[in-house]
Design an enzyme around this catalytic site. Structure first.
Site, PDB file in Angstrom:
ATOM      1  N   LYS A   1      43.168 -31.641  57.509  1.00  6.94           N
ATOM      2  CA  LYS A   1      42.758 -30.525  58.371  1.00  6.94           C
ATOM      3  C   LYS A   1      41.242 -30.364  58.379  1.00  6.94           C
ATOM      4  CE  LYS A   1      44.324 -26.178  57.500  1.00  6.94           C
ATOM      5  NZ  LYS A   1      43.284 -25.119  57.490  1.00  6.94           N
TER       6      LYS A   1
ATOM      7  N   ASP B   1      43.267 -24.898  47.797  1.00 12.34           N
ATOM      8  CA  ASP B   1      44.412 -24.600  48.668  1.00 12.34           C
ATOM      9  C   ASP B   1      45.748 -24.942  48.013  1.00 12.34           C
ATOM     10  OD1 ASP B   1      42.759 -23.653  50.653  1.00 12.34           O
ATOM     11  OD2 ASP B   1      42.611 -25.579  51.680  1.00 12.34           O
TER      12      ASP B   1
ATOM     13  N   ARG C   1      50.541 -21.808  53.761  1.00 13.48           N
ATOM     14  CA  ARG C   1      50.728 -22.434  52.442  1.00 13.48           C
ATOM     15  C   ARG C   1      51.685 -21.620  51.561  1.00 13.48           C
ATOM     16  NH1 ARG C   1      47.661 -26.716  53.347  1.00 13.48           N
ATOM     17  NH2 ARG C   1      45.634 -26.391  54.250  1.00 13.48           N
TER      18      ARG C   1
HETATM   19  C1  S3P Z   1      37.831 -25.649  53.982  1.00 20.03           C
HETATM   20  C2  S3P Z   1      37.277 -25.001  52.911  1.00 20.03           C
HETATM   21  C3  S3P Z   1      38.061 -24.122  52.018  1.00 20.03           C
HETATM   22  C4  S3P Z   1      39.558 -24.308  52.196  1.00 20.03           C
HETATM   23  C5  S3P Z   1      39.953 -24.382  53.637  1.00 20.03           C
HETATM   24  C6  S3P Z   1      39.262 -25.549  54.307  1.00 20.03           C
HETATM   25  C7  S3P Z   1      36.961 -26.503  54.822  1.00 20.03           C
HETATM   26  O1  S3P Z   1      37.741 -22.775  52.322  1.00 20.03           O
HETATM   27  O2  S3P Z   1      40.254 -23.263  51.570  1.00 20.03           O
HETATM   28  O3  S3P Z   1      41.341 -24.542  53.778  1.00 20.03           O
HETATM   29  O4  S3P Z   1      37.479 -27.322  55.610  1.00 20.03           O
HETATM   30  O5  S3P Z   1      35.730 -26.403  54.692  1.00 20.03           O
HETATM   31  P1  S3P Z   1      36.505 -22.004  51.623  1.00 20.03           P
HETATM   32  O6  S3P Z   1      35.254 -22.594  52.117  1.00 20.03           O
HETATM   33  O7  S3P Z   1      36.666 -20.563  52.042  1.00 20.03           O
HETATM   34  O8  S3P Z   1      36.721 -22.204  50.146  1.00 20.03           O
END
Ligand code: S3P
Length: 446
Positions: A28, A327, A403
């Site tokens: 993702k 995550d 999730r």
């Molecule tokens: C992500 C960063 C994370 C993660 C999210 C995806 C990204 O969030 O939890 O699902 O793609 O940069 P945070 O930056 O809030 O930790």
């Protein structure tokens, strides 16, 4: 607007050993960035393996609304970008649905443009804090024309005539905040510096460099990473093969560990070291996970994972591992529910500001299914019950969090009594074929 106004409950039941060979959808984080950077770069970007979940599609719609051309031809997504600095003012609000990554990175990407952009999202996204991105953008000269209480969406940004480059020390471990500032730096003359005391996923740095951005990374004596980007350079379209998402692989992986008799292979999983904390932790717990055919693909490490049912034991997960598995705590808590002894997870502050307050959503879901656990301010302690005897029988509130939904469906495959979730519709944000894929392995889900 809430795309999931009709809830669709689902139930998971004790299943026989899972077996088979599967591929999970594209990562993702990489998918969002591929669409965003492709939409910005000059020329053509071709993407295979893109996650076609709702979140990434929202990012695609936003890039289209700002001038990118995006088409699907066969298995490939083909994007004609606008060129760096050439995004157009969108005519309508950009609706990011459930997607924190899409919205926060796009705020950075367009915040420094001398134009007005409005961001809206679903009930979950509208509750999430955006000040963490707006604060550094304000320092670059971006005006927040409107925002809901506490710097939340819906919000409207207007960039300055000329944005000011800044040096910004990221106050929390967040790849989204780091990325938003770097992307704002792309449209800012001079050098924007992001200082990251705790390393988080590095896809923005890797991918921007491959698109041709002038970007340097250096670590200082204290281990903090200093990422410097020179703005207003040319980005050139790339060919990208998106590897499988380790955060999605986590669900069949944990399912195979806890359902007795399971033996499965998950192919082509991203093994970037900023993303593999869950595998490290599960190996510590005694999990039988074999990395097959470790290789490089599209500038990233990938491998196939063979996973067999395992007798797990409780561990203490160190707080400094949190960024590499942020995550994955919900599904780790599920694995811990079947482990011998206690599992203590620490350093979980950021879990409170995900698609839901994930720490309390997990603890409440575990309690509803008779798992003995303790929720701390930033920790979770789970006392496991090998075999899952006496566990299950509850209904879990998912709070629009994919999730949470997938983790508890995994749990119900190994508990004595079935586990029900109140809604599965938002699983489509990140893993549209989750139920079918799990059923294909032999999971009893309905
Ligand atoms: C992500 C960063 C994370 C993660 C999210 C995806 C990204 O969030 O939890 O699902 O793609 O940069 P945070 O930056 O809030 O930790």
């Amino acid at each position: 607007m809430n795309a999931h106004s009709t809830s669709v409950p689902a139930t998971a039941r004790k299943s026989n050993g899972l077996s088979g060979q599967v591929r999970v959808p594209g990562d993702k984080s990489i998918s969002h960035r591929a669409v965003m950077f492709g939409g910005l770069a000059s020329g053509e970007t071709r993407i295979t393996g893109l996650l076609e979940g709702e979140d990434v599609m929202r990012t695609g719609q936003a890039m289209k609304a700002m001038g990118a051309r995006i088409d699907k031809r066969g298995d490939e997504w083909v994007i004609q970008g606008t060129g760096n600095g050439c995004l157009l003012e969108p005519e309508a609000p950009l609706d990011f649905g459930n997607a924190g990554t899409g919205s926060r990175l796009t705020m950075g990407l367009v915040g420094t443009y001398d134009m007005e952009t409005t961001f809206i999202g679903d009930a979950s996204l509208s509750r999430r804090p955006m000040g963490r991105v707006l604060d550094p953008l304000r320092r670059m000269g971006v005006q927040v024309l409107k925002a809901a209480d506490g710097d939340r969406m819906p919000l409207t940004l207007h960039g300055p005539k000329h944005a000011a480059p800044i040096a910004y020390r990221v106050p929390m471990a967040s790849a989204q905040v780091k990325s938003a500032v770097l992307l704002a730096g792309l449209n800012t003359a001079g050098i924007t510096t992001v200082i990251e005391p705790v390393a988080t996923r590095d896809h923005t740095e890797r991918m921007l460099a491959s698109f041709g951005a002038a970007l340097e990374v250096e670590s200082d004596r204290d281990g903090a990473r200093h990422i410097r980007i020179e703005g207003q350079g040319r980005l050139t379209g790339q060919t990208i093969a998106v590897p499988g998402d380790p955060s999605s692989a986590a669900f069949p992986l944990v399912a195979a560990l806890i359902v007795p008799g399971s033996d499965i292979v998950i192919e082509n999983v991203l093994m970037n070291p900023t993303r593999t904390g869950l595998i490290t932790t599960l190996l510590d717990m005694g999990a039988n996970i074999e990395l097959i055919d470790e290789r490089r693909a599209g500038g990233e490490d990938v491998a196939d994972l063979r996973v067999r049912a395992s007798d797990l034991k409780g561990v203490t997960v160190p707080a400094d591992r949190a960024p590499s598995m942020i995550d994955e705590y919900p599904v780790l808590a599920v694995a811990a529910s079947f482990a011998e002894g206690e599992t203590l997870m620490q350093g979980l502050d950021e879990l409170r500001v995900k698609e839901s307050d994930r720490l309390s959503a997990v603890a409440n879901g575990l309690k509803a299914n008779h798992v003995d656990c303790e929720e701390g301010a930033a920790s979770l302690l789970v006392r496991g019950r090998p075999g899952g005897k006496g566990l299950g029988g509850g209904t879990v509130e998912t709070h629009l969090d994919h999730r949470i939904a997938m983790s508890f469906l995994v749990m119900g495959l190994a508990t004595q009594d079935p586990v029900t979730i109140d809604d599965r519709s938002m699983i489509a944000t990140s893993f549209p074929a989750f139920v079918e894929l799990m059923r294909g392995l032999g999971a009893e889900l309905e």
